[in-house]
Design a protein around this motif. Structure first.
Motif, mmCIF file in Angstrom:
data_model
loop_
_atom_site.group_PDB
_atom_site.id
_atom_site.type_symbol
_atom_site.label_atom_id
_atom_site.label_comp_id
_atom_site.label_asym_id
_atom_site.label_seq_id
_atom_site.Cartn_x
_atom_site.Cartn_y
_atom_site.Cartn_z
ATOM 1 N N UNK A 169 0.834 -1.192 0.000
ATOM 2 C CA UNK A 169 0.000 0.000 0.000
ATOM 3 C C UNK A 169 0.873 1.248 0.000
ATOM 4 N N UNK A 170 1.890 1.258 0.809
ATOM 5 C CA UNK A 170 2.761 2.418 0.889
ATOM 6 C C UNK A 170 3.473 2.651 -0.446
ATOM 7 N N UNK A 171 3.934 1.593 -1.160
ATOM 8 C CA UNK A 171 4.626 1.737 -2.422
ATOM 9 C C UNK A 171 3.693 2.320 -3.504
ATOM 10 N N UNK A 172 2.452 1.834 -3.547
ATOM 11 C CA UNK A 172 1.497 2.337 -4.538
ATOM 12 C C UNK A 172 1.210 3.816 -4.311
ATOM 13 N N UNK A 173 1.064 4.210 -3.083
ATOM 14 C CA UNK A 173 0.767 5.618 -2.808
ATOM 15 C C UNK A 173 1.959 6.502 -3.151
ATOM 16 N N UNK A 174 3.151 6.033 -2.889
ATOM 17 C CA UNK A 174 4.328 6.831 -3.213
ATOM 18 C C UNK A 174 4.572 6.909 -4.738
ATOM 19 N N UNK A 175 4.192 5.873 -5.477
ATOM 20 C CA UNK A 175 4.326 5.895 -6.938
ATOM 21 C C UNK A 175 3.274 6.780 -7.613
ATOM 22 N N UNK A 176 2.279 7.210 -6.892
ATOM 23 C CA UNK A 176 1.220 8.037 -7.455
ATOM 24 C C UNK A 176 0.182 7.266 -8.223
ATOM 25 N N UNK A 177 0.059 6.000 -7.934
ATOM 26 C CA UNK A 177 -0.949 5.175 -8.613
ATOM 27 C C UNK A 177 -2.329 5.635 -8.175
ATOM 28 N N UNK A 178 -3.199 5.768 -9.175
ATOM 29 C CA UNK A 178 -4.580 6.181 -8.894
ATOM 30 C C UNK A 178 -5.450 4.911 -8.892
ATOM 31 N N UNK A 179 -6.243 4.781 -7.845
ATOM 32 C CA UNK A 179 -7.130 3.599 -7.733
ATOM 33 C C UNK A 179 -8.299 3.963 -6.825
ATOM 34 N N UNK A 180 -9.357 3.235 -7.015
ATOM 35 C CA UNK A 180 -10.536 3.337 -6.124
ATOM 36 C C UNK A 180 -10.738 2.039 -5.348
ATOM 37 N N UNK A 181 -10.158 0.962 -5.854
ATOM 38 C CA UNK A 181 -10.278 -0.339 -5.169
ATOM 39 C C UNK A 181 -8.919 -1.015 -5.171
ATOM 40 N N UNK A 182 -8.412 -1.394 -3.979
ATOM 41 C CA UNK A 182 -7.166 -2.128 -3.828
ATOM 42 C C UNK A 182 -7.439 -3.366 -2.973
ATOM 43 N N UNK A 183 -7.196 -4.541 -3.558
ATOM 44 C CA UNK A 183 -7.422 -5.805 -2.850
ATOM 45 C C UNK A 183 -6.073 -6.414 -2.514
ATOM 46 N N UNK A 184 -5.741 -6.444 -1.221
ATOM 47 C CA UNK A 184 -4.452 -6.953 -0.757
ATOM 48 C C UNK A 184 -4.516 -8.412 -0.293
#
Length: 403
Positions: free
Chosen positions: A377-392
């Motif tokens: 989650x932290x890596x995606x947010x730092x990369x600037x990935x745009x999403x509305x749904x993230x399934x971990x």
């Protein structure tokens, strides 16, 4: 010498006989002789018993000679009483009476009373020492073998000396019986008073240890108010208290005259679980404690919104893993990823998921691989990935943008 006048031949008695005029037997003696004959006949009808030896009969006396007295011998085995009776029945020596040319033997009157002197020339009747000994020996009343003697009757003098009621009452007072009876009556009255008086009923309940629950709710749960203090079953009171989801342990005791002491150990709410329109306190094990009181001291705990159709009630259980995951996210999500959660939710199909700003939905599922999930989650947010749904949840997480 002057010649004695001889009596005519017709007047002279036969040899060895006594003239009736000079006979020693009187009418009384004849009656006694007949009585003795009857006694002898009755005695002979009885069973034969050993008798003492009879004395030998003396030879008939010659005319003109004095009859020789005979003496009865007592048996050798006779006791002293038999010997005394034998001596008393011994005939006395006869006396001679001069009556012309013939001497008449006259015996002395009997000393025994019932024994008459026999006629001259007859053998004296032997004495009966056995019968005399029986008469001298007192007879005992026969009783069956093993019978117990009957109660002895008090003499009339003892009955007349029975104490009266005043004397009996004085003896009772002196012996302490009256005081004992009075003490017994007072004790019985006191016992009845103590067990029936309202003064000894539960009027006061002291509650200790209640923080989440209200004391009034604890008193209601105990259900012992206005019961007799003597009949309060403390074990039953504890059982009723522990039936509450909030109370993990409890103890109860009574104190005279009207107090019930209750001590409770509560379960601490860890999370508020929102189900439909109701909010419940839930402890660390997932037990539903009851409706969450907004005025309680733990009203600022974390809230998990339940989006399942499951209806809850006290003492039900929710997913305990969801509780531990929600607590971990509340502590680590913002510091490690910078995400400020709007709400933490739970559903049957998704498990635990977080609603974040910008209409983001982050699904964590269970507490497995939590550290790995937070790194992704932290890596995606730092990369600037745009999403509305993230399934971990899968090994290879995925996201999409539905905006």
């Amino acid at each position: 010498m002057e010649q004695r006048r001889k009596k005519p031949q017709s007047e002279q008695p036969a040899d060895g006989a006594v003239h009736p005029e000079h006979s020693p037997l009187t009418a009384r003696d004849r009656v006694e002789a007949r009585r003795r004959e009857k006694e002898a006949a009755a005695e002979s009808a009885k069973p034969a018993r050993p008798r003492p030896p009879r004395p030998r009969a003396a030879p008939p006396a010659a005319p003109g000679d004095a009859p020789r007295p005979t003496r009865a011998r007592a048996p050798k085995a006779a006791d002293e009483s038999t010997k005394a009776v034998a001596e008393s029945t011994k005939p006395a020596a006869p006396r001679t009476r001069k009556g012309g040319d013939h001497a008449v033997a006259v015996s002395a009157p009997p000393r025994g009373g019932d024994h008459a002197t026999p006629a001259a020339g007859a053998a004296p009747k032997p004495a009966r020492p056995r019968k005399a000994a029986e008469a001298a020996t007192p007879k005992l009343r026969s009783q069956p073998l093993g019978a117990r003697p009957g109660p002895r009757r008090r003499p009339a003098a003892a009955e007349a000396a029975t104490p009266g009621p005043r004397h009996t009452l004085a003896e009772w007072v002196a012996s302490g019986h009256v005081a004992s009876a009075a003490l017994l009556v007072v004790s019985l009255f006191s016992i009845v008073y103590i067990f029936t008086n309202n003064r000894f009923t539960v009027q006061n309940v002291q509650v200790d240890g209640a923080e989440v629950m209200k004391p009034a709710d604890v008193i209601k749960q105990a259900d012992a108010f206005e019961q007799s203090i003597w009949y309060v079953d403390t074990a039953e009171v504890v059982r009723r208290l522990k039936a509450s989801a909030y109370i993990a342990d409890a103890s109860a005791s009574v104190a005279l005259p009207d107090t019930l002491l209750v001590d409770v150990v509560e379960r601490r709410p860890q999370i508020r679980w929102k189900n439909g329109g109701s909010l419940f306190f839930v402890d660390a094990s997932g037990r539903v404690l009851g409706d969450a009181d907004p005025t309680a001291a733990v009203s600022d705990t974390l809230v998990i919104e339940d989006h399942s159709a499951q209806a809850l009630k006290p003492n039900d259980y929710v997913d305990s893993d969801a509780l531990s995951l929600a607590n971990a996210l509340a502590l680590r999500l913002t510091p490690e990823t910078g995400v400020q959660p709007i709400s933490i939710n739970w559903s049957d199909d998704k498990g635990v998921y977080v609603l974040a700003p910008d209409n983001k939905t982050i699904i964590f599922g269970t507490s497995e691989r939590l550290d790995e999930k937070l790194v992704v989650l932290d890596r995606l947010l730092k990369d600037g990935s745009v999403f509305t749904l993230l399934d971990l949840r899968p090994q290879t997480p995925y996201y999409r943008n539905e905006g």
